[in-house]
Design a protein around this motif. Structure first.
Motif, PDB file in Angstrom:
ATOM      1  N   ARG A 129       0.857  -1.190   0.000  1.00  0.00           N
ATOM      2  CA  ARG A 129       0.000   0.000   0.000  1.00  0.00           C
ATOM      3  C   ARG A 129       0.886   1.230   0.000  1.00  0.00           C
ATOM      4  NH1 ARG A 129      -4.856   1.475   4.248  1.00  0.00           N
ATOM      5  NH2 ARG A 129      -4.617   3.736   4.148  1.00  0.00           N
ATOM      6  N   GLN A 130       0.590   2.125  -0.925  1.00  0.00           N
ATOM      7  CA  GLN A 130       1.296   3.404  -1.009  1.00  0.00           C
ATOM      8  C   GLN A 130       0.241   4.502  -0.995  1.00  0.00           C
ATOM      9  OE1 GLN A 130       3.930   3.789  -4.347  1.00  0.00           O
ATOM     10  NE2 GLN A 130       4.473   5.903  -3.880  1.00  0.00           N
ATOM     11  N   GLY A 131       0.227   5.291   0.079  1.00  0.00           N
ATOM     12  CA  GLY A 131      -0.838   6.259   0.239  1.00  0.00           C
ATOM     13  C   GLY A 131      -2.163   5.539   0.446  1.00  0.00           C
ATOM     14  N   ALA A 132      -3.149   5.923  -0.352  1.00  0.00           N
ATOM     15  CA  ALA A 132      -4.454   5.275  -0.250  1.00  0.00           C
ATOM     16  C   ALA A 132      -4.608   4.111  -1.227  1.00  0.00           C
ATOM     17  CB  ALA A 132      -5.558   6.303  -0.506  1.00  0.00           C
ATOM     18  N   GLN A 133      -3.614   3.858  -2.054  1.00  0.00           N
ATOM     19  CA  GLN A 133      -3.732   2.864  -3.126  1.00  0.00           C
ATOM     20  C   GLN A 133      -2.945   1.598  -2.799  1.00  0.00           C
ATOM     21  OE1 GLN A 133      -5.565   2.920  -6.169  1.00  0.00           O
ATOM     22  NE2 GLN A 133      -4.941   0.779  -5.999  1.00  0.00           N
ATOM     23  N   LYS A 134      -3.571   0.454  -3.073  1.00  0.00           N
ATOM     24  CA  LYS A 134      -2.877  -0.827  -2.939  1.00  0.00           C
ATOM     25  C   LYS A 134      -2.407  -1.287  -4.312  1.00  0.00           C
ATOM     26  CE  LYS A 134      -5.265  -2.418   1.227  1.00  0.00           C
ATOM     27  NZ  LYS A 134      -6.157  -3.441   1.831  1.00  0.00           N
ATOM     28  N   PHE A 135      -1.313  -2.036  -4.315  1.00  0.00           N
ATOM     29  CA  PHE A 135      -0.745  -2.585  -5.536  1.00  0.00           C
ATOM     30  C   PHE A 135      -0.266  -4.007  -5.288  1.00  0.00           C
ATOM     31  CE2 PHE A 135       0.224   1.977  -5.638  1.00  0.00           C
ATOM     32  CZ  PHE A 135      -0.254   2.347  -6.900  1.00  0.00           C
ATOM     33  N   LEU A 136      -0.248  -4.793  -6.348  1.00  0.00           N
ATOM     34  CA  LEU A 136       0.490  -6.045  -6.359  1.00  0.00           C
ATOM     35  C   LEU A 136       1.860  -5.771  -6.949  1.00  0.00           C
ATOM     36  CD1 LEU A 136      -2.316  -8.356  -7.796  1.00  0.00           C
ATOM     37  CD2 LEU A 136      -1.442  -8.425  -5.441  1.00  0.00           C
ATOM     38  N   VAL A 137       2.896  -6.267  -6.300  1.00  0.00           N
ATOM     39  CA  VAL A 137       4.254  -6.149  -6.822  1.00  0.00           C
ATOM     40  C   VAL A 137       4.762  -7.553  -7.103  1.00  0.00           C
ATOM     41  CG1 VAL A 137       6.609  -5.396  -6.386  1.00  0.00           C
ATOM     42  CG2 VAL A 137       4.690  -4.038  -5.543  1.00  0.00           C
ATOM     43  N   ALA A 138       5.175  -7.797  -8.339  1.00  0.00           N
ATOM     44  CA  ALA A 138       5.650  -9.124  -8.743  1.00  0.00           C
ATOM     45  C   ALA A 138       7.084  -9.032  -9.238  1.00  0.00           C
ATOM     46  CB  ALA A 138       4.755  -9.700  -9.841  1.00  0.00           C
ATOM     47  N   THR A 139       7.831 -10.089  -8.945  1.00  0.00           N
ATOM     48  CA  THR A 139       9.187 -10.216  -9.484  1.00  0.00           C
ATOM     49  C   THR A 139       9.364 -11.623 -10.030  1.00  0.00           C
ATOM     50  OG1 THR A 139      10.119 -11.001  -7.383  1.00  0.00           O
ATOM     51  CG2 THR A 139      10.121  -8.618  -7.770  1.00  0.00           C
ATOM     52  N   GLY A 140      10.416 -11.825 -10.788  1.00  0.00           N
ATOM     53  CA  GLY A 140      10.712 -13.154 -11.303  1.00  0.00           C
ATOM     54  C   GLY A 140      10.251 -13.309 -12.735  1.00  0.00           C
ATOM     55  N   SER A 141       9.811 -14.531 -13.050  1.00  0.00           N
ATOM     56  CA  SER A 141       9.400 -14.829 -14.428  1.00  0.00           C
ATOM     57  C   SER A 141       8.407 -15.981 -14.413  1.00  0.00           C
ATOM     58  CB  SER A 141      10.631 -15.227 -15.253  1.00  0.00           C
ATOM     59  OG  SER A 141      11.253 -16.371 -14.680  1.00  0.00           O
ATOM     60  N   GLY A 142       7.853 -16.241 -15.583  1.00  0.00           N
ATOM     61  CA  GLY A 142       6.931 -17.364 -15.713  1.00  0.00           C
ATOM     62  C   GLY A 142       5.490 -16.924 -15.891  1.00  0.00           C
ATOM     63  N   GLU A 143       4.587 -17.900 -15.838  1.00  0.00           N
ATOM     64  CA  GLU A 143       3.169 -17.659 -16.160  1.00  0.00           C
ATOM     65  C   GLU A 143       2.520 -16.639 -15.240  1.00  0.00           C
ATOM     66  OE1 GLU A 143       1.212 -21.651 -17.772  1.00  0.00           O
ATOM     67  OE2 GLU A 143       2.291 -21.957 -15.874  1.00  0.00           O
ATOM     68  N   LEU A 144       2.712 -16.775 -13.948  1.00  0.00           N
ATOM     69  CA  LEU A 144       2.109 -15.830 -13.010  1.00  0.00           C
ATOM     70  C   LEU A 144       2.566 -14.406 -13.321  1.00  0.00           C
ATOM     71  CD1 LEU A 144       0.662 -14.872 -10.440  1.00  0.00           C
ATOM     72  CD2 LEU A 144       2.660 -15.637  -9.127  1.00  0.00           C
ATOM     73  N   TYR A 145       3.855 -14.234 -13.477  1.00  0.00           N
ATOM     74  CA  TYR A 145       4.396 -12.895 -13.757  1.00  0.00           C
ATOM     75  C   TYR A 145       3.813 -12.343 -15.054  1.00  0.00           C
ATOM     76  CZ  TYR A 145       7.795  -9.118 -14.225  1.00  0.00           C
ATOM     77  OH  TYR A 145       8.381  -7.879 -14.345  1.00  0.00           O
ATOM     78  N   GLU A 146       3.747 -13.184 -16.068  1.00  0.00           N
ATOM     79  CA  GLU A 146       3.257 -12.722 -17.372  1.00  0.00           C
ATOM     80  C   GLU A 146       1.758 -12.432 -17.342  1.00  0.00           C
ATOM     81  OE1 GLU A 146       5.112 -11.901 -19.886  1.00  0.00           O
ATOM     82  OE2 GLU A 146       6.923 -12.507 -18.802  1.00  0.00           O
ATOM     83  N   ASP A 147       1.000 -13.212 -16.579  1.00  0.00           N
ATOM     84  CA  ASP A 147      -0.456 -13.062 -16.583  1.00  0.00           C
ATOM     85  C   ASP A 147      -0.932 -11.826 -15.835  1.00  0.00           C
ATOM     86  OD1 ASP A 147      -0.712 -15.302 -18.103  1.00  0.00           O
ATOM     87  OD2 ASP A 147      -1.507 -16.607 -16.518  1.00  0.00           O
TER      88      ASP A 147
END
Length: 495
Positions: free
Chosen positions: A40-58
């Protein structure tokens, strides 16, 4: 700003806070070569992804220096569901004792999770009726999205359900199943003829004799003058009682059968099916319950739970009103029928019914479903009273303005004369309104107007400031919910 977070994410040594960033460390999840965490940054939430593969690409988002930043959208919720199945709602296939924890604001589930996480309760985190969706300007997919992201945020992996609550039409049932509902509460109130209970015996007979002869003979041959015995319960079905029940419920029984055969039975995934007969003007007679239950069995209709209307008043946002001994006898009779036919009793409008919770736990032998809904809203209002007194005063004043409109939608016995004037209350005394039953009901039933009313230019009067204030005091809100729902669970002998 994200540099150290990404470095730590790749090494799993996350801290709860970075510069300007709150990290929900319990959300850290990995699928093959990809990792994802909610921040969460300020009032907004985010997903942060690292790495590679299907999850990252999707995941749909923005790539920058070896990581992807993704908004918590509906599409990305479906991605999380795919790779982390615990974030998707499921049916209560183990038939665990369950509690419906409706979330009108889309912000309550973290508090609900804290309350249930150390229990064996099966929680229904996503629970909204069509009326509530309309009043809160939400869609059913918004409800499941909010619950799923909260489950991901808190790392809750014990399973949760999504209830399409108080659905009255086949179209709404199909729509909410398509969106991911795992429980359907069929409200057959529009097929129940409540006028029958007001007829005298002569009027009753006249109306009954107009009924198709095949319907009359079917029910008479099956039930007339029957003596039905369960453990601790004996029922004798007279002609007068049978006529009342047939005229009141036969259309509803036929409608339940249509819904089951056309929608519920062919559905390919596990599904909880609840029958609601509590939206009536008088309590459900145990004989009525028995006839409905026997008809469901004989028509091969399998249900998970049934909600009769019990003796006494189950008004919104306050404790049970009625004789506790009479309630005990009433629920005992309904439980005997439910146990005979193999489903659990469901208690609707269960928010804050503290005096009957020990009775419910004891008489159902710990196997039940209890629905709460609006109590999460009242906890939010209490946070405003504590932390944002000026805004609370506006909310309270608007509730008074809209009270008469709200009473068309809800049955309450609120006496506005019992609510102290805002002018007489110092700021530090405002939370006392939430301990006043009449004020609780005032604030409870006007939630829709507080959230959706607009000025002549189409601007919301209170909605945006209400959410902004809650956002500023989110930890207080979560703590309130944890304590309040934990009190429910403790009195229900679940915690």
């Amino acid at each position: 700003m994200y540099k150290q977070l990404i470095k730590d994410l790749k090494g799993d040594s996350l801290k709860p806070y970075y510069e300007g960033i709150k990290v929900y460390t319990d959300s850290l999840s990995q699928y093959l070569a990809a990792k994802v965490v909610l921040i969460r940054q300020g009032a907004q939430k985010f997903l942060v992804a690292t790495g590679s593969g299907e999850l990252y690409e999707d995941l749909i988002g923005y790539e920058n220096n070896g990581f992807k930043l993704a908004f918590p959208t509906h599409e990305n919720r479906l991605v999380l569901n795919k790779y982390f199945p615990y974030t998707a709602p499921v049916a209560n296939t183990e038939h665990r004792t369950s509690v419906g924890l409706g979330d009108r604001l889309g912000l309550a589930t973290p508090g609900h999770i804290r309350a249930v996480k150390d229990t064996d309760v099966f929680p229904i985190f996503a629970q909204q009726s069509v009326r509530e969706l309309d009043m809160t300007h939400r869609k059913y997919e918004d409800v499941i999205d909010a619950a799923s992201y909260a489950v991901f945020q808190e790392g809750y992996k014990k399973g949760f359900g999504a209830d399409g609550d108080h659905l009255k039409t086949k179209e709404d049932i199909l729509k909410e199943l398509d969106l991911g509902a795992t429980m359907i509460t069929l409200d057959s109130s529009e097929k129940i003829d409540n006028t029958i209970l007001d007829l005298n015996d002569e009027e009753l007979l006249t109306k009954y004799e107009v009924l198709d002869a095949s319907i009359r003979s079917y029910y008479e041959e099956k039930y007339l003058d029957s003596d039905v015995k369960f453990e601790g319960l004996s029922l004798s079905i007279s002609k007068i009682q049978l006529m009342r029940d047939v005229l009141t419920y036969y259309a509803a029984i036929s409608f339940i059968q249509e819904v089951y055969e056309e929608i519920i039975k062919p559905y390919k995934l596990p599904l909880d099916f609840e029958i609601s007969i509590d939206e009536t003007s008088t309590p459900t007679n145990p004989i009525s319950h028995y006839i409905i239950a026997q008809e469901l069995k004989d028509r091969n209709i399998i249900i998970s739970t049934m909600a009769p209307r019990f003796i006494g008043e189950f008004q919104k946002g306050i404790d049970y009103i009625g004789d506790l001994d009479m309630f005990t006898q009433d629920i005992r009779a309904h439980v005997a029928i439910a146990e005979h036919f193999g489903y659990r009793i469901s208690v609707h409008s269960g928010s804050d019914k503290f005096s009957i919770f020990p009775i419910v736990a004891r008489e159902t032998h710990g196997k039940f479903h209890v629905k709460t809904a609006g109590t999460n809203w009242l906890e939010a209002v209490e946070v405003l009273a504590e932390k944002e007194p000026a805004l609370y005063r506006e909310v309270h004043a608007h509730a008074l303005d809209r009270f008469s409109d709200a009473t068309a939608l809800y049955h309450v016995t609120t006496n506005l004369n019992n609510i102290p004037s805002l002018h007489d209350m110092e700021d530090d005394k405002l939370p006392e309104y939430l301990k006043n039953n009449d004020a609780r009901q005032l604030l409870h039933i006007t939630y829709g107007y507080i959230l959706r009313d607009q000025d002549e230019h189409g601007n919301f009067l209170l909605r945006e400031r209400f959410f902004d204030a809650l956002d500023d005091h989110m930890e207080d809100y979560t703590k309130h919910l944890d304590e309040h729902i934990s009190r429910h669970l403790a009195l229900l002998n679940l915690k």
